[in-house]
Design an enzyme around this catalytic site. Structure first.
Site, PDB file in Angstrom:
ATOM      1  N   PHE A   1       2.979  -3.755 -28.538  1.00 57.14           N
ATOM      2  CA  PHE A   1       2.946  -5.205 -28.752  1.00 57.14           C
ATOM      3  C   PHE A   1       1.533  -5.771 -28.614  1.00 57.14           C
ATOM      4  O   PHE A   1       1.106  -6.599 -29.383  1.00 57.14           O
ATOM      5  CB  PHE A   1       3.844  -5.905 -27.725  1.00 57.14           C
ATOM      6  CG  PHE A   1       5.293  -5.965 -28.140  1.00 57.14           C
ATOM      7  CD1 PHE A   1       5.730  -5.396 -29.323  1.00 57.14           C
ATOM      8  CD2 PHE A   1       6.218  -6.614 -27.333  1.00 57.14           C
ATOM      9  CE1 PHE A   1       7.061  -5.459 -29.704  1.00 57.14           C
ATOM     10  CE2 PHE A   1       7.549  -6.688 -27.703  1.00 57.14           C
ATOM     11  CZ  PHE A   1       7.979  -6.117 -28.887  1.00 57.14           C
TER      12      PHE A   1
ATOM     13  N   GLN B   1      10.696   0.780 -20.762  1.00 57.43           N
ATOM     14  CA  GLN B   1      10.894  -0.503 -21.446  1.00 57.43           C
ATOM     15  C   GLN B   1      11.042  -0.274 -22.947  1.00 57.43           C
ATOM     16  O   GLN B   1      11.251  -1.205 -23.698  1.00 57.43           O
ATOM     17  CB  GLN B   1       9.677  -1.400 -21.195  1.00 57.43           C
ATOM     18  CG  GLN B   1       9.469  -1.736 -19.719  1.00 57.43           C
ATOM     19  CD  GLN B   1       8.093  -2.325 -19.464  1.00 57.43           C
ATOM     20  OE1 GLN B   1       7.875  -3.518 -19.594  1.00 57.43           O
ATOM     21  NE2 GLN B   1       7.143  -1.480 -19.100  1.00 57.43           N
TER      22      GLN B   1
ATOM     23  N   HIS C   1      15.350  -2.134 -21.562  1.00 59.89           N
ATOM     24  CA  HIS C   1      15.462  -3.085 -22.673  1.00 59.89           C
ATOM     25  C   HIS C   1      16.399  -2.605 -23.779  1.00 59.89           C
ATOM     26  O   HIS C   1      16.356  -3.103 -24.893  1.00 59.89           O
ATOM     27  CB  HIS C   1      14.065  -3.404 -23.225  1.00 59.89           C
ATOM     28  CG  HIS C   1      13.214  -4.143 -22.247  1.00 59.89           C
ATOM     29  ND1 HIS C   1      11.839  -4.158 -22.279  1.00 59.89           N
ATOM     30  CD2 HIS C   1      13.551  -4.907 -21.173  1.00 59.89           C
ATOM     31  CE1 HIS C   1      11.377  -4.893 -21.269  1.00 59.89           C
ATOM     32  NE2 HIS C   1      12.392  -5.340 -20.586  1.00 59.89           N
TER      33      HIS C   1
ATOM     34  N   CYS D   1      34.387  -7.244 -32.611  1.00 58.42           N
ATOM     35  CA  CYS D   1      35.385  -6.222 -32.230  1.00 58.42           C
ATOM     36  C   CYS D   1      34.791  -5.085 -31.402  1.00 58.42           C
ATOM     37  O   CYS D   1      35.516  -4.231 -30.913  1.00 58.42           O
ATOM     38  CB  CYS D   1      36.069  -5.664 -33.479  1.00 58.42           C
ATOM     39  SG  CYS D   1      35.016  -4.559 -34.432  1.00 58.42           S
TER      40      CYS D   1
ATOM     41  N   CYS E   1      29.989  -6.164 -39.615  1.00 59.28           N
ATOM     42  CA  CYS E   1      31.029  -5.159 -39.362  1.00 59.28           C
ATOM     43  C   CYS E   1      32.120  -5.311 -40.423  1.00 59.28           C
ATOM     44  O   CYS E   1      32.218  -6.351 -41.081  1.00 59.28           O
ATOM     45  CB  CYS E   1      31.598  -5.430 -37.978  1.00 59.28           C
ATOM     46  SG  CYS E   1      32.976  -4.401 -37.498  1.00 59.28           S
TER      47      CYS E   1
ATOM     48  N   THR F   1       1.944   0.655 -20.292  1.00 60.81           N
ATOM     49  CA  THR F   1       2.567  -0.668 -20.229  1.00 60.81           C
ATOM     50  C   THR F   1       1.559  -1.691 -19.735  1.00 60.81           C
ATOM     51  O   THR F   1       0.785  -1.412 -18.815  1.00 60.81           O
ATOM     52  CB  THR F   1       3.835  -0.673 -19.331  1.00 60.81           C
ATOM     53  OG1 THR F   1       4.239  -2.033 -19.105  1.00 60.81           O
ATOM     54  CG2 THR F   1       3.606   0.013 -17.996  1.00 60.81           C
ATOM     55  N   SER F   2       1.588  -2.873 -20.366  1.00 56.44           N
ATOM     56  CA  SER F   2       0.671  -3.943 -19.949  1.00 56.44           C
ATOM     57  C   SER F   2       1.146  -4.589 -18.643  1.00 56.44           C
ATOM     58  O   SER F   2       0.424  -5.377 -18.046  1.00 56.44           O
ATOM     59  CB  SER F   2       0.574  -4.996 -21.050  1.00 56.44           C
ATOM     60  OG  SER F   2       1.847  -5.571 -21.290  1.00 56.44           O
TER      61      SER F   2
HETATM   62  P1  CNA Z   1       2.694  -3.739 -24.355  1.00 58.85           P
HETATM   63  O1  CNA Z   1       2.655  -5.061 -23.708  1.00 58.85           O
HETATM   64  O2  CNA Z   1       2.486  -3.665 -25.831  1.00 58.85           O
HETATM   65  O3  CNA Z   1       1.599  -2.847 -23.630  1.00 58.85           O
HETATM   66  C1  CNA Z   1       1.323  -1.553 -24.040  1.00 58.85           C
HETATM   67  C2  CNA Z   1       0.156  -1.048 -23.207  1.00 58.85           C
HETATM   68  O4  CNA Z   1       0.004   0.310 -23.506  1.00 58.85           O
HETATM   69  C3  CNA Z   1      -1.172  -1.742 -23.499  1.00 58.85           C
HETATM   70  O5  CNA Z   1      -1.689  -2.275 -22.296  1.00 58.85           O
HETATM   71  C4  CNA Z   1      -2.069  -0.627 -24.051  1.00 58.85           C
HETATM   72  O6  CNA Z   1      -3.366  -0.669 -23.491  1.00 58.85           O
HETATM   73  C5  CNA Z   1      -1.389   0.617 -23.575  1.00 58.85           C
HETATM   74  N1  CNA Z   1      -1.479   1.735 -24.511  1.00 58.85           N
HETATM   75  C6  CNA Z   1      -1.195   1.753 -25.835  1.00 58.85           C
HETATM   76  N2  CNA Z   1      -1.316   2.985 -26.324  1.00 58.85           N
HETATM   77  C7  CNA Z   1      -1.709   3.775 -25.291  1.00 58.85           C
HETATM   78  C8  CNA Z   1      -2.018   5.148 -25.175  1.00 58.85           C
HETATM   79  N3  CNA Z   1      -1.916   5.967 -26.208  1.00 58.85           N
HETATM   80  N4  CNA Z   1      -2.406   5.607 -23.962  1.00 58.85           N
HETATM   81  C9  CNA Z   1      -2.496   4.785 -22.884  1.00 58.85           C
HETATM   82  N5  CNA Z   1      -2.217   3.488 -22.944  1.00 58.85           N
HETATM   83  C10 CNA Z   1      -1.820   2.979 -24.131  1.00 58.85           C
HETATM   84  O7  CNA Z   1       4.058  -2.975 -24.066  1.00 58.85           O
HETATM   85  P2  CNA Z   1       4.997  -3.047 -22.785  1.00 58.85           P
HETATM   86  O8  CNA Z   1       5.925  -1.908 -22.917  1.00 58.85           O
HETATM   87  O9  CNA Z   1       4.248  -3.233 -21.544  1.00 58.85           O
HETATM   88  O10 CNA Z   1       5.770  -4.407 -23.075  1.00 58.85           O
HETATM   89  C11 CNA Z   1       7.074  -4.459 -22.958  1.00 58.85           C
HETATM   90  C12 CNA Z   1       7.829  -4.643 -24.292  1.00 58.85           C
HETATM   91  C13 CNA Z   1       7.255  -3.928 -25.486  1.00 58.85           C
HETATM   92  C14 CNA Z   1       9.150  -4.019 -24.097  1.00 58.85           C
HETATM   93  O11 CNA Z   1      10.111  -5.013 -24.164  1.00 58.85           O
HETATM   94  C15 CNA Z   1       9.371  -3.013 -25.226  1.00 58.85           C
HETATM   95  O12 CNA Z   1      10.687  -3.031 -25.656  1.00 58.85           O
HETATM   96  C16 CNA Z   1       8.454  -3.456 -26.290  1.00 58.85           C
HETATM   97  N6  CNA Z   1       8.061  -2.454 -27.312  1.00 58.85           N
HETATM   98  C17 CNA Z   1       8.658  -1.227 -27.374  1.00 58.85           C
HETATM   99  C18 CNA Z   1       8.288  -0.307 -28.334  1.00 58.85           C
HETATM  100  C19 CNA Z   1       8.963   1.039 -28.376  1.00 58.85           C
HETATM  101  O13 CNA Z   1      10.127   1.151 -28.042  1.00 58.85           O
HETATM  102  N7  CNA Z   1       8.245   2.095 -28.753  1.00 58.85           N
HETATM  103  C20 CNA Z   1       7.280  -0.623 -29.236  1.00 58.85           C
HETATM  104  C21 CNA Z   1       6.693  -1.904 -29.176  1.00 58.85           C
HETATM  105  C22 CNA Z   1       7.099  -2.795 -28.193  1.00 58.85           C
END
Ligand code: CNA
Length: 240
Positions: free
Chosen positions: A34, A102, A120, A131, A149, A189-190
């Site tokens: 994201f 997440q 999530h 249903c 559906c 994760t951020s």
């Molecule tokens: P985010 O807020 O997008 O943060 C992602 C973090 O990951 C950032 O801080 C980046 O610096 C870091 N990052 C990205 N790539 C790499 C890497 N290769 N190595 C190390 N660090 C990296 O995403 P969060 O998960 O924190 O936010 C939560 C949301 C995003 C959730 O509700 C998810 O459902 C949602 N999301 C999920 C997906 C998925 O399922 N793959 C994709 C996009 C968003």
């Protein structure tokens, strides 16, 4: 000992590792996150993504929601990367007790992980809101407009939208695993989406490891911090 050697040592000594991850875990599989510069939030839409994927927007404008969802949030056909695979291996070896994620992409299970708590939800599960009939992700992907559906009800992905609460059972199991963890690795994760991010606070030990390309609000709480790519770190950890 350098940081990576310390982490390797901690992994070797642990048998109740909990991995807590986010979208950054799957970017190296090709699924955008994201908040990175090339992530979903930096692309142009009529509304910001957090508005479109909110419960009230879904209720008001399901057609638009599903257009965005199909195009941007339904990652099908991707493969697990080294991080997913390494975690699955640790679980098999009895070193890791749970993956708390997440993510909604199902890649941990595809890599072989069994105990995965999906805070999530998952795009792989979809249910009729009338249903309750189950539909696979492909059904939603291939449908047009609002997926319906056979009974006429809307088929809704089992994904937690903004303004919706987390599943109680999943949260409880995550908290229990985190409380009992001997090593907690928080990665990709951020740590800005609540209540999920707050789960880090349930960890009681002194081996909290944070691996994230960008800084996070929890960096100062961690015992080891890596601002590196997950592939780089897990590429090394996988050799243990
Ligand atoms: P985010 O807020 O997008 O943060 C992602 C973090 O990951 C950032 O801080 C980046 O610096 C870091 N990052 C990205 N790539 C790499 C890497 N290769 N190595 C190390 N660090 C990296 O995403 P969060 O998960 O924190 O936010 C939560 C949301 C995003 C959730 O509700 C998810 O459902 C949602 N999301 C999920 C997906 C998925 O399922 N793959 C994709 C996009 C968003």
């Amino acid at each position: 000992m350098n940081k990576l050697e310390t982490l390797k040592q901690w992994v070797k000594e642990s048998n109740r590792i909990v991995f807590f991850g986010g979208a950054g875990v799957s970017t190296e599989s090709g699924i955008p996150d994201f908040r990175s510069v090339d992530g979903l939030y930096n692309q142009k839409f009529e509304y910001p993504p957090e508005v479109i994927i909110s419960h009230s927007f879904y209720e008001r404008n399901p057609e638009y929601f599903f257009r965005f969802y199909r195009e941007k949030m339904l990652p099908l056909g991707y493969e697990p990367n080294i991080t997913h695979k390494c975690l699955a291996k640790w679980e098999q070896e009895g070193k890791l007790s749970a993956v708390v994620t997440q993510n909604i992409d199902g890649l941990h299970q595809k890599a072989g992980s069994k105990r995965v708590y999906e805070l999530h939800g998952s795009v792989l599960r979809n249910y009729c809101t009338r249903c309750g009939k189950f539909y696979p992700a492909e059904f939603v992907k291939e449908s047009e407009g609002i997926p319906r559906c056979s009974c006429g009800g809307i088929v809704k992905p089992d994904v937690v939208l903004y303004e919706e609460g987390l599943d109680q059972d999943t949260t409880t199991k995550s908290v229990m695993a985190i409380r009992q963890a001997d090593l907690m690795i928080v990665a990709g994760t951020s740590l800005t989406v609540y209540p999920a991010a707050g789960l880090v606070n349930y960890y009681r030990g002194n081996r909290l490891v944070l691996i994230n390309r960008d800084e996070t609000p929890y960096d100062s709480q961690a015992d080891l911090v890596f601002h590196d790519s997950l592939g780089e770190i897990f590429g090394q950890l996988a050799e243990i």
